[in-house]
Structures are given as structure tokens and as C-alpha cells.
Design a protein around this motif. Structure first.
Motif, PDB file in Angstrom:
ATOM      1  N   ARG A 125      15.449  41.732  72.963  1.00 12.85           N
ATOM      2  CA  ARG A 125      14.650  40.559  72.612  1.00 12.85           C
ATOM      3  C   ARG A 125      15.570  39.373  72.316  1.00 12.85           C
ATOM      4  O   ARG A 125      16.750  39.541  71.994  1.00 12.85           O
ATOM      5  CB  ARG A 125      13.770  40.857  71.398  1.00 12.85           C
ATOM      6  N   PRO A 126      15.049  38.141  72.393  1.00 14.08           N
ATOM      7  CA  PRO A 126      15.894  36.957  72.182  1.00 14.08           C
ATOM      8  C   PRO A 126      16.418  36.808  70.746  1.00 14.08           C
ATOM      9  O   PRO A 126      17.480  36.232  70.529  1.00 14.08           O
ATOM     10  CB  PRO A 126      14.967  35.786  72.528  1.00 14.08           C
ATOM     11  N   GLU A 127      15.679  37.316  69.763  1.00 16.36           N
ATOM     12  CA  GLU A 127      16.026  37.067  68.361  1.00 16.36           C
ATOM     13  C   GLU A 127      17.326  37.785  67.984  1.00 16.36           C
ATOM     14  O   GLU A 127      17.464  38.989  68.190  1.00 16.36           O
ATOM     15  CB  GLU A 127      14.897  37.518  67.443  1.00 16.36           C
ATOM     16  N   THR A 128      18.258  37.040  67.401  1.00 16.26           N
ATOM     17  CA  THR A 128      19.578  37.583  67.053  1.00 16.26           C
ATOM     18  C   THR A 128      20.005  37.040  65.699  1.00 16.26           C
ATOM     19  O   THR A 128      19.793  35.857  65.403  1.00 16.26           O
ATOM     20  CB  THR A 128      20.622  37.180  68.121  1.00 16.26           C
ATOM     21  N   LEU A 129      20.622  37.894  64.903  1.00 14.12           N
ATOM     22  CA  LEU A 129      21.123  37.499  63.590  1.00 14.12           C
ATOM     23  C   LEU A 129      22.609  37.833  63.503  1.00 14.12           C
ATOM     24  O   LEU A 129      23.024  38.940  63.835  1.00 14.12           O
ATOM     25  CB  LEU A 129      20.370  38.240  62.488  1.00 14.12           C
ATOM     26  N   ALA A 130      23.401  36.857  63.089  1.00 12.79           N
ATOM     27  CA  ALA A 130      24.832  37.084  62.854  1.00 12.79           C
ATOM     28  C   ALA A 130      25.127  36.753  61.398  1.00 12.79           C
ATOM     29  O   ALA A 130      24.569  35.794  60.838  1.00 12.79           O
ATOM     30  CB  ALA A 130      25.682  36.220  63.782  1.00 12.79           C
ATOM     31  N   HIS A 131      26.027  37.533  60.786  1.00  9.26           N
ATOM     32  CA  HIS A 131      26.328  37.355  59.357  1.00  9.26           C
ATOM     33  C   HIS A 131      27.832  37.430  59.136  1.00  9.26           C
ATOM     34  O   HIS A 131      28.521  38.286  59.704  1.00  9.26           O
ATOM     35  CB  HIS A 131      25.633  38.432  58.533  1.00  9.26           C
ATOM     36  N   ASP A 132      28.330  36.506  58.328  1.00 11.02           N
ATOM     37  CA  ASP A 132      29.749  36.449  57.977  1.00 11.02           C
ATOM     38  C   ASP A 132      29.902  36.948  56.543  1.00 11.02           C
ATOM     39  O   ASP A 132      29.509  36.258  55.595  1.00 11.02           O
ATOM     40  CB  ASP A 132      30.251  35.008  58.105  1.00 11.02           C
ATOM     41  N   GLU A 133      30.452  38.126  56.387  1.00 11.95           N
ATOM     42  CA  GLU A 133      30.609  38.698  55.051  1.00 11.95           C
ATOM     43  C   GLU A 133      31.551  37.859  54.195  1.00 11.95           C
ATOM     44  O   GLU A 133      31.405  37.782  52.976  1.00 11.95           O
ATOM     45  CB  GLU A 133      31.150  40.127  55.153  1.00 11.95           C
ATOM     46  N   ARG A 134      32.530  37.233  54.817  1.00 16.27           N
ATOM     47  CA  ARG A 134      33.531  36.483  54.058  1.00 16.27           C
ATOM     48  C   ARG A 134      32.932  35.266  53.369  1.00 16.27           C
ATOM     49  O   ARG A 134      33.239  34.962  52.213  1.00 16.27           O
ATOM     50  CB  ARG A 134      34.677  36.061  54.982  1.00 16.27           C
ATOM     51  N   THR A 135      32.083  34.536  54.084  1.00 15.45           N
ATOM     52  CA  THR A 135      31.509  33.313  53.524  1.00 15.45           C
ATOM     53  C   THR A 135      30.090  33.508  53.012  1.00 15.45           C
ATOM     54  O   THR A 135      29.574  32.654  52.284  1.00 15.45           O
ATOM     55  CB  THR A 135      31.491  32.196  54.584  1.00 15.45           C
ATOM     56  N   GLY A 136      29.438  34.609  53.420  1.00 12.93           N
ATOM     57  CA  GLY A 136      28.055  34.829  53.038  1.00 12.93           C
ATOM     58  C   GLY A 136      27.055  34.069  53.896  1.00 12.93           C
ATOM     59  O   GLY A 136      25.849  34.129  53.653  1.00 12.93           O
ATOM     60  N   ARG A 137      27.550  33.369  54.929  1.00  7.57           N
ATOM     61  CA  ARG A 137      26.655  32.582  55.780  1.00  7.57           C
ATOM     62  C   ARG A 137      26.056  33.462  56.877  1.00  7.57           C
ATOM     63  O   ARG A 137      26.678  34.410  57.343  1.00  7.57           O
ATOM     64  CB  ARG A 137      27.406  31.412  56.420  1.00  7.57           C
ATOM     65  N   SER A 138      24.848  33.094  57.298  1.00  6.70           N
ATOM     66  CA  SER A 138      24.182  33.792  58.395  1.00  6.70           C
ATOM     67  C   SER A 138      23.711  32.775  59.422  1.00  6.70           C
ATOM     68  O   SER A 138      23.528  31.588  59.119  1.00  6.70           O
ATOM     69  CB  SER A 138      22.992  34.604  57.886  1.00  6.70           C
ATOM     70  N   LEU A 139      23.518  33.241  60.644  1.00  8.57           N
ATOM     71  CA  LEU A 139      23.040  32.394  61.728  1.00  8.57           C
ATOM     72  C   LEU A 139      21.931  33.119  62.464  1.00  8.57           C
ATOM     73  O   LEU A 139      22.101  34.262  62.883  1.00  8.57           O
ATOM     74  CB  LEU A 139      24.186  32.070  62.702  1.00  8.57           C
ATOM     75  N   ARG A 140      20.805  32.438  62.609  1.00 10.49           N
ATOM     76  CA  ARG A 140      19.683  32.981  63.367  1.00 10.49           C
ATOM     77  C   ARG A 140      19.623  32.253  64.703  1.00 10.49           C
ATOM     78  O   ARG A 140      19.554  31.022  64.750  1.00 10.49           O
ATOM     79  CB  ARG A 140      18.386  32.782  62.594  1.00 10.49           C
ATOM     80  N   LEU A 141      19.658  33.022  65.787  1.00 14.58           N
ATOM     81  CA  LEU A 141      19.623  32.450  67.125  1.00 14.58           C
ATOM     82  C   LEU A 141      18.500  33.070  67.935  1.00 14.58           C
ATOM     83  O   LEU A 141      18.106  34.213  67.704  1.00 14.58           O
ATOM     84  CB  LEU A 141      20.934  32.718  67.866  1.00 14.58           C
ATOM     85  N   LEU A 153      18.001  39.825  57.369  1.00 18.72           N
ATOM     86  CA  LEU A 153      17.927  41.064  58.146  1.00 18.72           C
ATOM     87  C   LEU A 153      16.528  41.671  58.001  1.00 18.72           C
ATOM     88  O   LEU A 153      15.945  42.155  58.978  1.00 18.72           O
ATOM     89  CB  LEU A 153      18.996  42.043  57.669  1.00 18.72           C
ATOM     90  N   ARG A 154      15.986  41.639  56.793  1.00 18.55           N
ATOM     91  CA  ARG A 154      14.639  42.171  56.575  1.00 18.55           C
ATOM     92  C   ARG A 154      13.591  41.312  57.295  1.00 18.55           C
ATOM     93  O   ARG A 154      12.591  41.819  57.797  1.00 18.55           O
ATOM     94  CB  ARG A 154      14.344  42.259  55.076  1.00 18.55           C
ATOM     95  N   GLN A 155      13.836  40.008  57.349  1.00 19.15           N
ATOM     96  CA  GLN A 155      12.915  39.138  58.086  1.00 19.15           C
ATOM     97  C   GLN A 155      12.930  39.474  59.575  1.00 19.15           C
ATOM     98  O   GLN A 155      11.880  39.481  60.237  1.00 19.15           O
ATOM     99  CB  GLN A 155      13.298  37.672  57.877  1.00 19.15           C
ATOM    100  N   LEU A 156      14.124  39.752  60.103  1.00 27.44           N
ATOM    101  CA  LEU A 156      14.224  40.144  61.513  1.00 27.44           C
ATOM    102  C   LEU A 156      13.485  41.464  61.747  1.00 27.44           C
ATOM    103  O   LEU A 156      12.790  41.630  62.755  1.00 27.44           O
ATOM    104  CB  LEU A 156      15.691  40.267  61.921  1.00 27.44           C
TER     105      LEU A 156
END
Length: 717
Positions: A330-346, A263-266
Motif C-alpha cells: 500500500r502507498p502509506e509509509t512511516l519512517a522513524h528516527d530513533e536518534r531525534t524522535g522525528r517521524s515522517l508519514r509518506l 505506528l498505531r495510527q498506521l
């Protein structure tokens, strides 16, 4: 990951899970039907599935329930066609699904069809029918899920298997499944070993849950009144770009857990983008806001797209209040799954790389409007708006709904789709062979490692069971005796495991030998077709001949056909099924005719629905529907396929048929539609004359003539 490596990995995982041939075929058909890169005729978007037909019928009724319109959309005729299509599809699939599961939907649709257009004139009546049809949706979805699970656990025939794969794939897409995430989840499930139908459907269709999404809004430092404009469950919040970008301890990122760093990188990216914009334009007022919200979705990819859609709809209200400045996502998007701790950058849309080239450099000027509209449709993120623009791109070619244009275009598209299918089968085979070799080598290496480890364990056990009495120390005699007795007890079990491991090595050696024989056979086939290592076919007709050699074929062709049969037999799976299917079709001209007319009907239905979407999106301003992800994929694919055969036509006409280079697009479409009718008639009469697949939609062919090595070149199709 390359196509070969990805396929080799899937082969390995199917072996780990112990899938039989039927299960592999079912799974591969489903994954292909969900793949955005699949040819349209193999994608769920072009299939007449009960899941999609029911959703479209309900959408048409819901659209006509909107009051305050001068004329309800879609028109009664088109709305009734949606009900009729859904009734026919559900009635045809009834025998494939659990007994009685869709009877309610079939009866309701039958009554709507019987009521005709008069039953669809009143908005309140349409609202009531839409609600009743909506109550049937859950039962149909459950029936498809149960039938797919039963097919996985059983042994259905190929037709039932393929139909259920399409139905389940459609359900995955309607639920918003992101293809890459679907592939990841399926591969993870296979890696854990055998799985039954119930577990697999749980993997394919997970329950919705909450995800966090962050996007960058360009042109705004703050967005006021957020809470009153969005669903309270979204809990939107504008985060400080400068604070978050300040470092690992900068700014609050509550609830993002392991996603906080990204999130900070975004935020840093947004800050830097604003600085670059200012450096370029000197616009000091330009700024970016980082907007975080919660969405409910089935996976990370779906969450990212759902979050973007929600924010785009939100920005509609802010844009209306800005007269002199722009706001955009903007095109940059971040999704985060609190349950698994995984994130996806699109990045949406995903951008290409490498050298790009135009489809054609000889487009008539009259087609430029269509090309421009098609470009805008591809760049438009709102699904139904993009689908409506796809119809506009076709309409710019003079494809008019009221003049029978969709039917003519559907006939022309069926020819190009036939060509696509034959090319796709070759590409699949060309990839499957090296993938099988890679998978077999990997499996053999692992099996030999396990066997060697067990051999060492057996050796150690044997040593422990037979110690040197002269070297034993008196103080450890008792413990040594216990170790000997334990080793002796374990020895038979270890020996059995070692024997099984060596048997597995022999099985994998045999599998590698088969894969290497398939590779050798493919080399013989490639020598005939002229395909290089990249799989590019220089002459599609030679590949077609290898699939269905005529009686008395020359020795080289006979050898190539035998090599193809060997490849299919040695490789098995979907490649063998595809080769067998197309051999059967090509051996039966009437069956080929039925395939062409079937493709024509599917394309005509898809084009008709695209026209409905154009009306509801551009006339009524509706940009969401139950099938919007299917619709936008189908719309873009139909435009791509149309421009593909038109581009081919004009590219070759300029050089080889200058008298046809100036034809209008609609004239080309009408000509190819007539060619399709001629082909269907000849095939229906049992003609076994060789097709000219290479030039199936070319200005230099009739579809039947076979003249190789002409000036038109090898790619004249």
C-alpha cells in the motif's frame, strides 16, 4: 507553503546566515538541481557530471560481468560509449577539482577506452574492471566534496560555481537525499547563523544511519520465513494490526519511542482499509499485515523509499508462491528516527489534488500505446523498471535506437528545452519579486521590534542610574548605590546595541524600498508581457524581446527592457544571474547555437543511457544501479518533454494546420529536428532575426516567423 512564502523564507534565512551573492547562487543552483519539479535542463539528471558518468561506466561494466547470459548487456558498443563519456567528463572537470584527485580514474578509463570493444567481451574482465573503477569512486566523491566546500569559502567564477553545484547535487541524489528533507536541513542550518564549507557539506551529505520503517502489505495476514529472506540487519517483524490499532496501550511498539502513536495510527488505517475492502467486495480472506524493518539511509525520506524498495523485492518471492491471490504494498509509509524522535508519514506515490485536464484531446490513435506505457512508467515504483518503460514509451513512437531515432528526438527536445528555460526564468523572476517584498517587510518588523526592546532597556537603565533620592528608603540605600553603579556600567553597552539596532532598521527600510521599487518595475514589465498575477505569459515572444530588445525598439519595449534591468538589479541573486546569462546568450547568436547543440548532446546521451537501462532491466532483470534515482527522473522527464511538444503539435494542427494533424509522431520529430538544424545554422551564421519562441515547436511556425495575434492563439508554442 506557497512558492512566494517559501522563497521569502529562504531569503530571510540567507540573510540570517550572512551569505554573500556567490554563496547564495551556489546554494540555489544545488537546490534547484536536486528539485524534482525543476525543468530537466536545470536538474542534475540531465547534466554530464563526473559523479554520474563514473557511476554509469561502472554500472555498465558490472552488468556485463554477469555470467550465464546468452548475450552480455549492455552491448559492447554501448558499454564502451559509457566508458568514453566518463573519460571525457572526468578529463574536463579535472581542473575544477583538487590537483591529482581524479587522475587515477582518468587513466583507468583511458586504458579501457583504448582497449576498445575486445576488452569488454569477457565477463571476468568486465568484473575486474568494474571493481577497479569502483575503487576510484571514493576519491572522486571526496574531490567533489572538497571542491564544493572550497568554492563556498572562496570566490569561484560563475562557470566553476555552477559546475560544482551540479556535481554536489548529483552526489546528494546518488546518496538518496530526499528533496524535502534536504530543504529542511539546509534551512535549519542557515537559521543557526554563518556556516563554512565543511559544515555545509556535512549538512548536504550526512552519514548513513539506522532508521525504522513500517509499511502495509495488502493481501497477507502473515509473512513467513522473513528472517531467511532479508538481510539480518533489517530485523523485519510483522506486527499485529489488530493489537496495535487497539489504542495507546495496544500491542508492542518496541523501539519506536515517540513514533509509537503514529505506528498505531498506521495500524488503524490498515485495519480500516481491510474492513472497507470487505464491505465493498465481501472478500473475507482480504487482510493486511504491518511490516516493520530497519534500514540505513541519509534521511527520513530516503529511509522510507529504501524501506519500500526492500519490501517490494521481498514480496517478489512471496508473489511467486501465490497463484490465485494478489499481494501488494500500500502507498502509506512511516519512517522513524530513533536518534531525534522525528517521524515522517509518506504516501508513495504522492497524489495530486484539484481539477485535472488532459494534455491534449486530439491525440492520434497510434500514440495511445505510448501514452499508456508512459502512464505505467510513472506508476511503477521500481526505478530501473520505470526507466526501461520510459524507453518503451518512446519506442512506441517509432524512436528506434538503430535508426538514429535518439539523435532526432534529442534535436527536437532541445527546442522545447529552450522554450522551457525561457519560461522558467520568467517564473523565477515573477516569484522572486513579491518574495523579496515579503522578506524585507518581515525583516524590518523584526528589526524594529529589537530596536524598540533595546530602547526600553536603555530607558530603564537610565532610570536606574538616576534614582530620585527623596524616594529612596534608608534600608535599601546601599543596594540602590550598587544598582546605580551597575546600571551606569551597562549603559554604554546597551546604548551601543540600541544604536546598532537602529542602524539595522535603516538598512532594512532601504531593503524594503528596493523591493518595492522592484515590484513597481515588475508591474511595468508585466504590462508589456501581459503576465497576470499568476505569472502566466500570454506571449513568450514579448518576454524574449524584453530580455533582448533589438536596436530601434519601440518605446514601450524599451521601457519594459529597462524595467527588467531594474528588477534584476534590485532583486539580485539568482534572478539577476539568470537574466544576465540569457541576455548574453541572446545577444550572441553563435552562443545560442552552442546552447542548442549542447542540449542536443545531453539529451542524446540521456536517451542512449535510457536504452541501456531498458536492455539491462527488461533483458537481464536488473532493477538496481548506482544511478537509478537519477535515471528514473531523467526517463520520466524525457517522456514528459516529448509528449509536451507532441501534444502541442497535435492540439494546434487539428485547428490551424489540418494537413499536418495526421502526421505520425516520428514524422513530427523528424520535422522538428530539421527545424532545429536550421535554427542552429542560422544562429551560427550570426542571424539576428527575432525568434518565434511562442511557436518554437508548433506546426504553424518555422521558428523564425513572428506573426502575433494569429488564429493559432497565444500558446501556440
Amino acid at each position: 507553503m506557497s512558492l512566494v512564502r517559501a522563497e521569502a523564507d529562504l531569503i530571510r534565512l540567507c540573510g540570517t546566515a550572512g551569505l554573500n551573492d556567490g554563496q547564495q547562487a551556489l546554494l540555489r543552483a544545488l537546490l534547484t538541481a536536486c528539485d524534482p519539479d525543476a525543468v530537466l535542463t536545470r536538474h542534475a539528471a540531465s547534466a554530464p557530471t563526473a559523479i554520474a558518468a563514473l557511476a554509469k561506466a561502472r554500472t555498465a561494466l558490472a552488468s556485463r560481468s554477469l555470467k550465464g547470459r546468452k548475450e552480455l548487456q549492455p552491448y559492447p558498443k554501448l558499454a564502451l560509449e559509457a566508458q568514453r563519456d566518463a573519460h571525457a567528463v572526468l578529463a574536463s572537470v579535472r581542473g575544477t577539482l583538487p590537483r591529482g584527485a581524479v587522475d587515477g580514474a582518468v587513466r583507468l578509463l583511458g586504458s579501457i577506452v583504448a582497449g576498445g570493444r575486445p576488452g569488454l567481451t569477457d565477463a571476468d574482465d568486465c568484473a575486474g574492471l568494474a571493481a577497479r573503477l569502483g575503487r576510484e569512486v571514493s576519491a572522486v566523491h571526496t574531490a567533489v566534496t572538497d571542491a564544493f566546500a572550497a568554492a563556498w569559502d572562496g570566490s569561484p567564477d560563475a562557470e566553476t560555481r555552477d559546475r560544482l553545484a551540479l556535481e554536489a547535487a548529483t552526489l546528494c541524489l546518488l546518496r538518496g537525499r530526499h528533496h524535502d528533507r534536504l530543504q529542511e536541513d539546509v534551512r535549519a542550518a542557515l537559521s543557526r547563523g554563518p556556516l563554512d564549507g565543511a559544515r555545509l557539506t556535512g549538512v548536504l551529505l550526512p552519514a548513513e544511519r539506522e532508521f525504522r520503517v513500517a509499511v502495509v502489505v495488502e493481501g497477507a495476514a502473515r509473512l513467513t520465513s522473513l528472517a531467511g529472506l532479508m538481510d539480518p540487519a533489517a530485523r523485519p517483524v510483522v506486527l499485529s494490526v489488530d493489537d496495535l490499532a487497539g489504542g495507546p496501550n495496544g500491542g508492542p511498539a518496541d523501539g519506536w519511542g515517540r513514533g509509537s502513536a503514529q505506528l498505531r495510527q498506521l495500524a488503524a488505517y490498515a485495519r480500516d482499509a481491510a474492513a472497507l475492502h470487505h464491505a465493498w467486495s465481501g472478500d473475507r480472506s482480504h487482510s493486511h499485515a504491518l511490516l516493520a524493518l530497519r534500514v540505513r539511509a541519509v534521511d527520513l525520506g530516503a529511509a522510507a523509499l529504501r524501506g519500500r524498495r526492500d519490501v517490494l523485492e521481498l514480496l517478489d518471492q512471496y508473489v511467486a508462491g501465490q497463484r490465485i491471490s494478489g499481494i501488494r504494498l500500500r502507498p502509506e509509509t512511516l519512517a522513524h528516527d530513533e536518534r531525534t524522535g522525528r517521524s515522517l508519514r509518506l504516501s508513495v506515490p504522492a497524489m495530486g489534488s484539484g481539477v485535472v485536464q488532459p494534455l491534449n484531446t486530439h491525440w492520434p490513435r497510434a500514440l495511445r500505446e505510448s501514452l499508456r506505457t508512459a502512464h505505467i512508467a510513472r506508476a511503477t515504483e521500481a526505478p530501473l523498471a520505470a526507466a526501461g518503460l520510459c524507453w518503451a514509451a518512446l519506442e512506441a513512437l517509432e524512436v528506434k535506437e538503430r535508426e538514429g531515432g535518439p539523435l532526432l528526438l534529442a534535436r527536437a527536445l532541445s527546442l522545447q528545452a529552450l522554450r522551457q528555460q525561457i519560461v522558467a526564468l520568467h517564473q523565477e523572476l515573477h516569484t522572486a519579486v513579491p518574495a523579496a517584498v515579503t522578506a524585507a517587510r518581515t525583516a524590518l518588523r523584526a528589526a524594529r521590534g529589537r530596536a524598540a526592546a533595546l530602547d526600553r532597556a536603555v530607558g530603564k537603565t537610565a532610570s536606574a542610574a538616576s534614582p530620585d533620592p527623596g524616594r529612596a528608603k534608608p534600608g535599601v540605600a546601599a543596594s540602590s548605590d550598587r544598582a546605580v553603579r551597575g546600571a551606569g556600567g551597562a549603559a554604554p553597552e546597551l546604548a551601543a546595541k540600541a544604536a546598532a539596532a537602529h542602524a539595522a532598521v535603516r538598512e532594512h527600510e532601504a531593503a524594503l524600498a528596493r523591493a518595492l521599487r522592484a515590484r513597481d518595475s515588475r508591474a511595468v514589465l508585466d504590462a508589456w508581457t501581459g503576465a497576470g498575477e499568476n505569472g502566466r505569459l500570454e506571449d513568450l515572444d514579448r518576454w524574449l524581446d524584453a530580455l533582448a530588445p533589438r536596436a530601434g525598439a519601440e518605446p514601450a519595449l524599451r521601457e519594459a527592457a529597462d524595467a527588467l534591468a531594474a528588477v534584476a538589479d534590485l532583486t539580485g541573486g539568482s534572478v539577476a544571474a539568470g537574466v544576465d546569462l540569457w541576455r548574453a546568450r541572446l545577444a550572441d547568436p553563435a552562443r545560442c547555437a552552442r546552447w542548442l547543440t549542447g542540449a542536443e548532446k545531453r539529451f542524446a546521451a540521456a536517451l542512449g543511457w535510457l536504452y541501456v537501462l531498458r536492455n539491462t532491466a527488461l533483458h537481464d532483470g536488473r532493477f538496481i544501479s548506482d544511478t537509478d534515482q537519477l535515471d528514473v527522473h531523467a526517463g520520466r522527464a524525457l517522456v514528459d518533454l516529448t509528449l509536451e511538444f507532441l501534444g502541442n503539435w497535435y492540439r494546434h494542427a487539428v485547428v490551424h494546420a489540418p494537413d499536418r494533424a495526421g502526421w505520425s509522431a516520428v514524422a513530427v520529430i523528424e520535422h522538428l529536428a530539421d527545424r532545429q538544424l536550421s535554427l542552429v545554422a542560422e544562429l551560427g551564421n550570426g542571424s539576428r532575426e527575432p525568434w518565434n519562441v511562442t511557436r518554437m515547436t508548433s506546426p504553424t511556425s518555422t521558428g523564425w516567423d513572428r506573426v502575433r495575434g494569429t488564429a493559432a492563439g497565444p500558446d501556440g508554442g
